[in-house]
Write a protein that holds these residues in place. Structure first.
Motif, short mmCIF file in Angstrom:
data_model
loop_
_atom_site.label_atom_id
_atom_site.label_comp_id
_atom_site.label_asym_id
_atom_site.label_seq_id
_atom_site.Cartn_x
_atom_site.Cartn_y
_atom_site.Cartn_z
N ASP A 1 53.73 35.88 60.60
CA ASP A 1 52.96 37.09 60.29
C ASP A 1 53.28 38.22 61.27
O ASP A 1 53.33 39.39 60.89
N GLN A 2 53.47 37.86 62.53
CA GLN A 2 53.72 38.88 63.54
C GLN A 2 55.13 39.46 63.48
O GLN A 2 55.33 40.65 63.71
N MET A 3 56.11 38.61 63.21
CA MET A 3 57.51 39.04 63.37
C MET A 3 58.22 39.45 62.09
O MET A 3 59.01 40.38 62.09
N GLN A 4 57.95 38.69 61.00
CA GLN A 4 58.72 38.89 59.78
C GLN A 4 58.76 40.35 59.30
O GLN A 4 59.82 40.84 58.89
N PRO A 5 57.62 41.09 59.36
CA PRO A 5 57.67 42.47 58.86
C PRO A 5 58.69 43.36 59.57
O PRO A 5 59.10 44.38 59.01
N TYR A 6 59.07 43.00 60.78
CA TYR A 6 59.98 43.86 61.55
C TYR A 6 61.44 43.42 61.46
O TYR A 6 62.31 44.10 61.97
N MET A 7 61.68 42.25 60.87
CA MET A 7 63.05 41.72 60.90
C MET A 7 63.95 42.48 59.92
O MET A 7 63.68 42.54 58.73
N PRO A 8 65.05 43.05 60.42
CA PRO A 8 65.95 43.82 59.56
C PRO A 8 66.69 42.91 58.58
O PRO A 8 66.89 41.72 58.86
N GLU A 9 67.08 43.47 57.48
CA GLU A 9 67.97 42.83 56.50
C GLU A 9 69.22 42.30 57.22
O GLU A 9 69.77 42.99 58.09
N GLY A 10 69.61 41.07 56.91
CA GLY A 10 70.85 40.55 57.51
C GLY A 10 70.65 39.81 58.82
O GLY A 10 71.56 39.20 59.36
N VAL A 11 69.41 39.85 59.35
CA VAL A 11 69.09 39.06 60.55
C VAL A 11 68.42 37.78 60.08
O VAL A 11 67.58 37.81 59.18
N HIS A 12 68.79 36.64 60.67
CA HIS A 12 68.24 35.34 60.24
C HIS A 12 67.07 34.94 61.13
O HIS A 12 67.27 34.44 62.24
N PHE A 13 65.87 35.18 60.63
CA PHE A 13 64.66 34.84 61.39
C PHE A 13 64.24 33.42 61.02
O PHE A 13 63.87 33.14 59.87
N ILE A 14 64.32 32.49 61.99
CA ILE A 14 64.00 31.07 61.76
C ILE A 14 63.04 30.60 62.84
O ILE A 14 63.46 30.27 63.94
N PRO A 15 61.74 30.56 62.55
CA PRO A 15 60.78 30.14 63.58
C PRO A 15 61.02 28.69 64.01
O PRO A 15 61.41 27.85 63.19
N GLY A 16 60.80 28.42 65.29
CA GLY A 16 61.04 27.08 65.82
C GLY A 16 60.02 26.69 66.88
O GLY A 16 59.33 27.54 67.45
N HIS A 17 59.91 25.38 67.12
CA HIS A 17 58.98 24.89 68.14
C HIS A 17 59.44 23.56 68.72
O HIS A 17 59.30 22.52 68.08
#
Lengths: 309, 309
Positions: free
Chosen positions: B108-124
């Motif tokens: 919820d916090q990060m996804q709205p800011y992630m630009p097209e073409g960047v691979h956002f993959i949350p991890g823990h």
């Protein structure tokens, strides 16, 4: 040659604590001979195979004959029956003690049966692991641990001194305490931690949407530290809670109040309440390390060898 | 010569987790270069003194320039501001991930800011100790621990594969999970254990009739296992509770219900309820040992060397 502290030591019960005492005093030569009693033939055979004693009895009354020190090492729920049973055979001048995790109840259970001339001095070594039975003991269990004695008013000073010397020979430091105060201190430092550890492990295993295998796989996040103490002997711990009811309920009431306060802070997103609380508890940890009751190695259950670069 | 998995790794935050990653990948050569960002000059200087990276920045935006992998290693409460701040400088094709203990909130916090073409993959990565800061890290922290990834629907498979390879190179096993399920599982196995550990330590230190020094002296009876996790980083844990409110409140409700059940058994001296519960929880412990997430040595916080005969 070293002079033994006691000539004949009778251990009633030979689990983690009893067998650790046996191993230690055999290694040290701090008693002349060890006699072991337990009601289970299987446990007695195992103790004999491990050569923990010099003689073995199914009947505790036989074991205490001729013993100048008797230590009850069985669950505290068994004490009254044992006291009544062994009383006629206790030697004049013998020290009778125990290792139970509660003290007022032990006095209430045993004192009425203690014959004139027998020195009844309740005791509690603050040491243990989550393992039980005669195989679980090891001779250094009491090293650098406290042993609390709660002698009754008018107790024989020489007998208290001798028993203190015995525990010191196993590496322990001695504290003298009122039984009621002991029960409150231990409710906080031992009994409630065990109850809430048992409880969270139960809560986790009952969840419908999280499998038991998930709980086990991801235990490294904190849960495993609780499962360690929630694996402790069920009979011993049932008896502790039944025999320290007053202090356990008192501390549990406070624990639940405090938890409701933190829960409310989570619900209302009051980060300052959480931060302040979490900061305060850090200093207690440092105090325990400084008191020598814990190491400062960040092991979290892993062995040290994995942590060095 | 080994081919690096990523050419340039940007670590935003260099505490226990960030510095453990840095130490490990430097030793392995699994990334070409490491750039480190933290807002504290003091922490940045310390990281430089420890030679954890190849370049050092106070501004995370500078750090992510040219990085093909960015890992947020700061408390989860900082993620939205960091995501917004670094977004304009992220490279096309870069993997952006994190190590936060909650996952839906991170999305919820990060996804709205992630630009097209960047691979956002949350991890823990499910690993940690009670220590914090750049000095606390060690390269084997992630060995034999699980790292959970919660990729979003439609995530790039090659990017998920590459990030998995990266964590495997540090000794971890990979699991893929839905973010909401992750948050529930971790509430049980990590968040609630921390909250109740923090709570019991607070309850103990507030008692009028038991001194703090008594609590520390007699901690070996079980309490010390709780103080270990109650010494964990206060900012990190405040943020975890604020960002996993729903699951934490759900599990806490169940925990309190279950505790009331045990409390009632103590009050009414129902030994069978206690015995049955305590017996059941033993098997969970065995499962954790079998799952390789704990050792079976009875150390109770003491070092192993004291236990051998």
């Amino acid at each position: 040659m070293k002079q033994p502290i006691f000539k004949r030591l009778a251990l009633i019960g030979i689990g983690l604590i009893g067998s650790s005492i046996a191993r230690r005093v055999r290694a040290d030569g701090s008693v002349g001979e060890i006699t072991i009693a337990t009601r289970s033939q299987e446990t007695l055979d195992r103790a004999e195979n491990l050569r923990l004693g010099d003689s073995y009895n199914l009947d505790a009354r036989d074991a205490v004959k001729g013993a100048d020190c008797v230590i009850l090492c069985s669950p505290v729920g068994t004490y009254e029956a044992i006291a009544e049973h062994i009383a006629p055979a206790l030697e004049h001048g013998a020290v009778v003690t125990d290792v139970g995790s509660v003290k007022q109840s032990v006095i209430d259970q045993m004192q009425p049966y203690m014959p004139e001339g027998v020195h009844f001095i309740p005791g509690h070594p603050i040491a243990g692991t989550e393992y039980s039975g005669p195989d679980a003991g090891f001779p250094s269990l009491f090293e650098k641990r406290w042993c609390i004695l709660t002698p009754l008013p008018g107790a024989d000073e020489a007998a208290v001194k001798k028993l203190s010397e015995f525990w010191r020979s196993m590496g322990s430091d001695i504290d003298i305490m009122e039984p009621e105060h002991h029960d409150l201190v231990l409710a906080v430092t031992s009994h409630i931690p065990h109850l809430i550890a048992y409880n969270i492990v139960g809560t986790a295993s009952d969840l419908e949407n999280v499998t038991e295998s998930e709980v086990m796989k991801y235990a490294a996040g904190g849960f495993r530290d609780f499962t360690r103490i929630a694996a402790s002997d069920p009979v011993m711990w049932r008896d502790v809670f039944l025999h320290n009811k007053k202090a356990v309920l008192e501390i549990l009431g406070r624990f639940s109040e405090d938890l409701a306060h933190l829960q409310r802070a989570v619900r209302w997103e009051n980060g300052d309440v959480l931060f302040d609380h979490f900061t305060r508890t850090r200093s207690i940890r440092r105090g325990i390390i400084e008191a020598g009751q814990e190491t400062d190695e960040p092991d979290f259950g892993r062995s040290q060898q994995n942590q060095d670069d």
